[in-house]
Design a protein around this motif. Structure first.
Motif, mmCIF file in Angstrom:
data_model
loop_
_atom_site.group_PDB
_atom_site.id
_atom_site.type_symbol
_atom_site.label_atom_id
_atom_site.label_comp_id
_atom_site.label_asym_id
_atom_site.label_seq_id
_atom_site.Cartn_x
_atom_site.Cartn_y
_atom_site.Cartn_z
ATOM 1 N N UNK A 11 0.844 -1.185 0.000
ATOM 2 C CA UNK A 11 0.000 0.000 0.000
ATOM 3 C C UNK A 11 0.882 1.240 0.000
ATOM 4 N N UNK A 12 0.424 2.335 -0.623
ATOM 5 C CA UNK A 12 1.187 3.584 -0.569
ATOM 6 C C UNK A 12 1.289 4.077 0.870
ATOM 7 N N UNK A 13 2.261 4.929 1.111
ATOM 8 C CA UNK A 13 2.412 5.541 2.430
ATOM 9 C C UNK A 13 1.131 6.280 2.808
ATOM 10 N N UNK A 14 0.677 6.057 4.031
ATOM 11 C CA UNK A 14 -0.563 6.681 4.495
ATOM 12 C C UNK A 14 -0.235 7.831 5.438
ATOM 13 N N UNK A 15 -0.253 9.062 4.951
ATOM 14 C CA UNK A 15 0.053 10.199 5.814
ATOM 15 C C UNK A 15 -1.083 10.488 6.782
ATOM 16 N N UNK A 16 -0.770 11.120 7.883
ATOM 17 C CA UNK A 16 -1.812 11.537 8.817
ATOM 18 C C UNK A 16 -2.553 12.743 8.276
ATOM 19 N N UNK A 17 -3.598 13.135 8.965
ATOM 20 C CA UNK A 17 -4.377 14.285 8.533
ATOM 21 C C UNK A 17 -3.606 15.576 8.716
ATOM 22 N N UNK A 18 -3.821 16.506 7.802
ATOM 23 C CA UNK A 18 -3.154 17.804 7.882
ATOM 24 C C UNK A 18 -3.872 18.695 8.889
ATOM 25 N N UNK A 19 -3.196 19.762 9.307
ATOM 26 C CA UNK A 19 -3.792 20.720 10.236
ATOM 27 C C UNK A 19 -5.054 21.328 9.637
ATOM 28 N N UNK A 94 17.604 5.559 2.014
ATOM 29 C CA UNK A 94 17.232 4.150 2.150
ATOM 30 C C UNK A 94 17.014 3.531 0.767
ATOM 31 N N UNK A 95 16.369 4.278 -0.123
ATOM 32 C CA UNK A 95 16.119 3.790 -1.479
ATOM 33 C C UNK A 95 17.423 3.584 -2.241
ATOM 34 N N UNK A 96 18.339 4.538 -2.149
ATOM 35 C CA UNK A 96 19.625 4.428 -2.837
ATOM 36 C C UNK A 96 20.389 3.195 -2.368
ATOM 37 N N UNK A 97 20.471 3.033 -1.059
ATOM 38 C CA UNK A 97 21.203 1.888 -0.496
ATOM 39 C C UNK A 97 20.551 0.578 -0.914
ATOM 40 N N UNK A 98 19.227 0.518 -0.831
ATOM 41 C CA UNK A 98 18.504 -0.702 -1.177
ATOM 42 C C UNK A 98 18.667 -1.042 -2.659
ATOM 43 N N UNK A 99 18.570 -0.038 -3.496
ATOM 44 C CA UNK A 99 18.687 -0.264 -4.936
ATOM 45 C C UNK A 99 20.082 -0.753 -5.303
ATOM 46 N N UNK A 100 21.090 -0.306 -4.575
ATOM 47 C CA UNK A 100 22.466 -0.682 -4.873
ATOM 48 C C UNK A 100 22.816 -2.091 -4.414
ATOM 49 N N UNK A 101 22.146 -2.565 -3.368
ATOM 50 C CA UNK A 101 22.582 -3.814 -2.746
ATOM 51 C C UNK A 101 21.546 -4.940 -2.733
ATOM 52 N N UNK A 102 20.273 -4.608 -2.783
ATOM 53 C CA UNK A 102 19.249 -5.638 -2.630
ATOM 54 C C UNK A 102 18.759 -6.151 -3.978
ATOM 55 N N UNK A 103 18.507 -7.454 -4.010
ATOM 56 C CA UNK A 103 18.001 -8.123 -5.198
ATOM 57 C C UNK A 103 17.552 -9.523 -4.791
ATOM 58 N N UNK A 104 16.840 -10.225 -5.646
ATOM 59 C CA UNK A 104 16.481 -11.606 -5.323
ATOM 60 C C UNK A 104 17.731 -12.443 -5.054
ATOM 61 N N UNK A 105 17.658 -13.289 -4.025
ATOM 62 C CA UNK A 105 18.781 -14.142 -3.690
ATOM 63 C C UNK A 105 19.602 -13.642 -2.519
ATOM 64 N N UNK A 116 9.705 1.923 8.685
ATOM 65 C CA UNK A 116 9.084 0.999 7.720
ATOM 66 C C UNK A 116 9.671 1.041 6.317
ATOM 67 N N UNK A 117 10.445 2.067 5.984
ATOM 68 C CA UNK A 117 10.999 2.147 4.632
ATOM 69 C C UNK A 117 12.034 1.062 4.356
ATOM 70 N N UNK A 118 12.618 0.484 5.404
ATOM 71 C CA UNK A 118 13.553 -0.624 5.184
ATOM 72 C C UNK A 118 12.829 -1.795 4.524
ATOM 73 N N UNK A 119 11.704 -2.175 5.090
ATOM 74 C CA UNK A 119 10.908 -3.274 4.538
ATOM 75 C C UNK A 119 10.338 -2.894 3.179
ATOM 76 N N UNK A 120 9.807 -1.692 3.081
ATOM 77 C CA UNK A 120 9.165 -1.228 1.846
ATOM 78 C C UNK A 120 10.110 -1.364 0.653
ATOM 79 N N UNK A 121 11.330 -0.886 0.801
ATOM 80 C CA UNK A 121 12.282 -0.932 -0.303
ATOM 81 C C UNK A 121 12.789 -2.339 -0.570
ATOM 82 N N UNK A 122 12.938 -3.132 0.474
ATOM 83 C CA UNK A 122 13.393 -4.515 0.290
ATOM 84 C C UNK A 122 12.377 -5.319 -0.516
#
Length: 363
Positions: A11-19, A94-105, A116-122
């Protein structure tokens, strides 16, 4: 379209309600946003002066090398400019690091309750995710991290202090872990809240990057420096790591105004120190309030607290909204029965406590 199959489970990131939204829905004149761990004292007045003077050359691309801020940060941290990488906030790092190092296997290791962005990008990169349950007091189970890691572990994420619990691991504890962690895995020490830590057990981990070739320190200007809207984060690591990550970083990933604002904010350490002092005093008020009302509260070293509520967390957030306080439900963070509250100003917190009293009355 042939979307990645994993996206159907996300699911997309769910932001809280604005002021503005809360004011409209509840008919309130005054609303306080205490949900996103922003600095309630704003940013250095020098930043406003800098911005008022910026009125030309908007047609020019920003410096792709981010030379000005990298040089200033290098001097501040006593490292080489080549040992720094600037990003569009911690999220992009987090995205840069994940894209550089993570892949299937390969796999990546992290706490079960953390940023939560660690899991999201993985998930997007197709890597195996190994989440280690946090200890009873909310600390990372670093022994569990070591057991979960193997030769296929590409990244180990250590969020310190941790979001959303606020827990802090001493520098000696981190060093002991680094001594035993697999050298083939990148150890990311996410220190987004570094500046807020007042514990005497914290050292500046940036000084360790030449002792541990697989260590990367991630920090941000979004929190204590009060520049969340400008989206400036940065990483410090040995030159070899930075060179590889630069291959993944998009050109012009940060903007000229933001880079300049970060330089100006960094120069005003007095403003930063004042914010940290005020935050610590108010953080102690939350601890006292929790104890007075026999509520569990995690030991925070940040500008937020994770505090127990006597009713469902979503219901508690709704009641606080009705009183003009936007906070984050623990049901969204993996901590049901708790809400995460940004530590506001003295006045904001006094009002928050009065609103929180309604939860205790209604339990």
């Amino acid at each position: 379209m042939n979307w990645k199959s994993i996206l159907s489970t996300m699911k997309p990131y769910a932001p809280g309600r604005s002021i503005a939204e809360v004011k409209r829905i509840y008919g309130l004149q005054e609303v306080h946003k205490l949900a996103s761990n922003e600095n309630p004292y704003g940013t250095s007045p020098a930043v406003a002066e800098y911005l008022s003077a910026c009125a030309d050359q908007f047609e020019m691309y920003p410096d792709v090398y981010t030379s000005g801020l990298r040089t200033t940060l290098a001097k501040h941290h006593q490292v080489e400019p080549s040992e720094l990488l600037i990003s569009n906030g911690s999220d992009e790092m987090v995205t840069i690091i994940s894209r550089a190092l993570l892949q299937p296997g390969v796999n990546t290791v992290m706490a079960s309750v953390t940023f939560p962005q660690y899991v999201h990008n993985a998930k997007i990169e197709g890597a195996e995710i190994r989440q280690v349950a946090m200890l009873e007091n909310g600390d990372h189970d670093l022994e569990g991290f070591l057991e979960a890691a193997d030769e296929q572990t590409a990244i180990i994420w250590v969020c310190n202090p941790n979001n959303p619990t606020g827990n802090f691991l001493s520098s000696q504890t981190i060093k002991d872990f680094l001594d035993r962690a697999p050298k083939t895995a990148l150890i990311v020490l996410d220190e987004a809240y570094f500046e807020y830590v007042t514990s005497s057990e914290q050292e500046n981990a940036i000084r360790w990057i030449h002792d541990y070739d697989n260590l990367l320190i991630s920090r941000t200007f979004s929190k204590a420096y009060g520049l969340a809207s400008f989206r400036i984060g940065y990483a410090v690591a040995n030159e070899g790591i930075i060179q590889e990550l630069n291959k993944v970083r998009n050109p012009f990933n940060t903007n000229t105004l933001a880079l300049g604002a970060a330089e100006v904010a960094l120069a005003d350490q007095q403003f930063l120190n004042d914010c940290v002092t005020k935050n610590e005093a108010e953080r102690n008020r939350f601890v006292a309030y929790a104890r007075e009302n026999q509520l569990a509260i995690y030991p925070s070293e940040t500008n937020f607290v994770l505090i127990e509520v006597p009713i469902d967390a979503d219901e508690a957030c709704e009641i606080l909204l009705q009183h003009g306080y936007i906070v984050r439900s623990g049901n969204l963070l993996g901590t049901p029965g708790y809400v995460r509250i940004t530590i506001g100003t003295e006045q904001q917190n006094t009002g928050l406590f009065k609103a929180f009293d309604q939860l205790l009355t209604n339990k």
